[in-house]
Enzyme design. Structure first.
Site, PDB file in Angstrom:
ATOM      1  N   GLY A  36       0.842  -1.194   0.000  1.00 15.52           N
ATOM      2  CA  GLY A  36       0.000   0.000   0.000  1.00 15.52           C
ATOM      3  C   GLY A  36       0.876   1.242   0.000  1.00 15.52           C
ATOM      4  N   ASN A  40       3.204   2.597   2.987  1.00 17.67           N
ATOM      5  CA  ASN A  40       4.649   2.578   2.772  1.00 17.67           C
ATOM      6  C   ASN A  40       5.277   3.879   3.267  1.00 17.67           C
ATOM      7  OD1 ASN A  40       4.568   0.068   1.528  1.00 17.67           O
ATOM      8  ND2 ASN A  40       4.633   0.893  -0.544  1.00 17.67           N
ATOM      9  N   TYR A 107      -4.811  -7.657  -8.250  1.00 10.31           N
ATOM     10  CA  TYR A 107      -5.456  -7.090  -7.074  1.00 10.31           C
ATOM     11  C   TYR A 107      -6.823  -7.731  -6.825  1.00 10.31           C
ATOM     12  CZ  TYR A 107      -2.040  -3.306  -7.617  1.00 10.31           C
ATOM     13  OH  TYR A 107      -0.875  -2.586  -7.730  1.00 10.31           O
ATOM     14  N   ARG A 109      -9.446  -6.245  -4.444  1.00 14.10           N
ATOM     15  CA  ARG A 109      -9.771  -5.189  -3.491  1.00 14.10           C
ATOM     16  C   ARG A 109     -11.175  -4.611  -3.694  1.00 14.10           C
ATOM     17  NH1 ARG A 109      -5.383  -0.717  -5.304  1.00 14.10           N
ATOM     18  NH2 ARG A 109      -5.751  -0.017  -3.168  1.00 14.10           N
ATOM     19  N   ASP A 261       7.294   5.994  -3.275  1.00  9.54           N
ATOM     20  CA  ASP A 261       6.955   6.128  -1.856  1.00  9.54           C
ATOM     21  C   ASP A 261       8.199   6.507  -1.057  1.00  9.54           C
ATOM     22  OD1 ASP A 261       4.438   5.249  -2.660  1.00  9.54           O
ATOM     23  OD2 ASP A 261       4.936   3.154  -2.240  1.00  9.54           O
TER      24      ASP A 261
END
Length: 328
Positions: A36, A40, A107, A109, A261
């Protein structure tokens, strides 16, 4: 004084990473991690000694417990992670790469617990945080999550807190490209520090040149913009200063996921410590380069001791030119 230095929010998924090379359909051995972008960054800031609050939702399932325990072990304050008895924790599969190529990621989600974040998820205590970091992923999850992103960022800006924003575009989660561009740019206009990648900036603004992309966001209300240029480094622009900061040479790229990130961790941490914007970009480039040398999304993010030993020593004699703007 606030209990938290930083508030971050979003979806952390469980991630099943292949232990063997090849197409995911042919792999039969995996190990479990978390993934994520928002978390992160939160983890990276926590490792550098900042007190970080994490706002999210997980399912009432084993993956939700795993996610929360992992984040707590990284030092995040998870008191505001709600457990949703009706919706599951999101998860993903990720292929094994060791040569720097993009991994295969799938994914799962849709209708996850985190997609049901809403304005009601905002606890008043969180609004006292010194800084809030946001991305364009949360508003892509659902209409209620989008409303929460706007509400939270608007209230923090009105309260005089500093805000950073990474577009982190996920086109597949949006109904249309035009809806995505409009929403992302509205959110960016609420931030003080905007951190797009070059391709993201071109799509969002319609401009090609980094200087013009940065000017677009400065005109919208940002105080400073840093545009990621991959291995070439980054371009930054404020109302008083601008320039390029060279990238950090990397001998072997292992996994590119999480580099952006890491860049955000460097920017936010340095600016909250009152470094110039130019020096913050240099730290951001270094942490981003460190991230790509490790397998995993956040495993390469350094501790404070590691950063002091590796970055500050390596760059002590050749710091970037001092910029003129820093918001605390």
């Amino acid at each position: 004084m606030s209990e938290f230095d930083v508030l971050s929010f979003g979806e952390t998924m469980a991630m099943l990473v292949a232990d063997q090379r090849g197409d995911l359909a042919s792999v039969d051995q995996f190990h479990k991690r978390i993934a994520g972008a928002d978390s992160n960054v939160a983890i990276g800031l926590s490792r550098l000694g900042f007190k970080v609050a994490w706002l999210s939702r997980v399912g009432a399932d084993s993956l939700g417990r795993f996610v929360t325990q992992t984040l707590e072990n990284e030092g995040l304050d998870c008191r505001h992670v709600a457990v949703d008895p009706e919706h599951p924790t999101g998860f993903q599969f990720k292929s094994l790469t060791v040569d720097g190529s993009d991994p295969q990621v799938e994914y799962f989600r849709r209708s996850s617990a985190a997609s049901h974040l809403s304005i009601g998820s905002i606890a008043p205590a969180l609004l006292d945080a010194r800084h809030v970091h946001a991305t364009g992923i949360v508003p892509a999850l659902s209409g209620t999550a989008r409303e929460m992103s706007f509400e939270l960022m608007s209230r923090m800006r009105a309260a005089g807190r500093s805000l950073s924003f990474d577009p982190n575009l996920r086109p597949s989660l949006w109904g249309s490209e035009s809806t995505m561009i409009t929403a992302i740019n509205r959110l960016a206009a609420l931030a003080h520090w905007v951190l797009p990648g070059l391709s993201e900036g071109r799509l969002l603004t319609g401009f090609e040149d980094p200087a013009d992309i940065a000017a677009f966001y400065l005109d919208q209300g940002a105080e400073a913009v840093a545009i990621k240029l991959g291995p070439h480094g980054a371009y930054y622009r404020t109302h008083l200063d601008q320039g390029f900061v060279a990238g950090v040479p990397v001998q072997t790229v292992v996994d590119t996921v999480g580099a952006g990130d890491g860049f955000a961790v460097g920017m936010i941490s340095a600016l909250l410590e009152n470094h110039s914007f130019a020096d913050a970009v240099q730290r951001a480039n270094w942490i981003g380069s460190r991230a790509v040398q490790s397998r995993g999304d956040m495993e390469g993010l350094p501790s404070r001791a590691e950063m002091s030993a590796e970055f500050e020593t390596a760059f002590a004699s050749r710091l970037a030119p001092t910029g003129n703007l820093c918001r605390t």
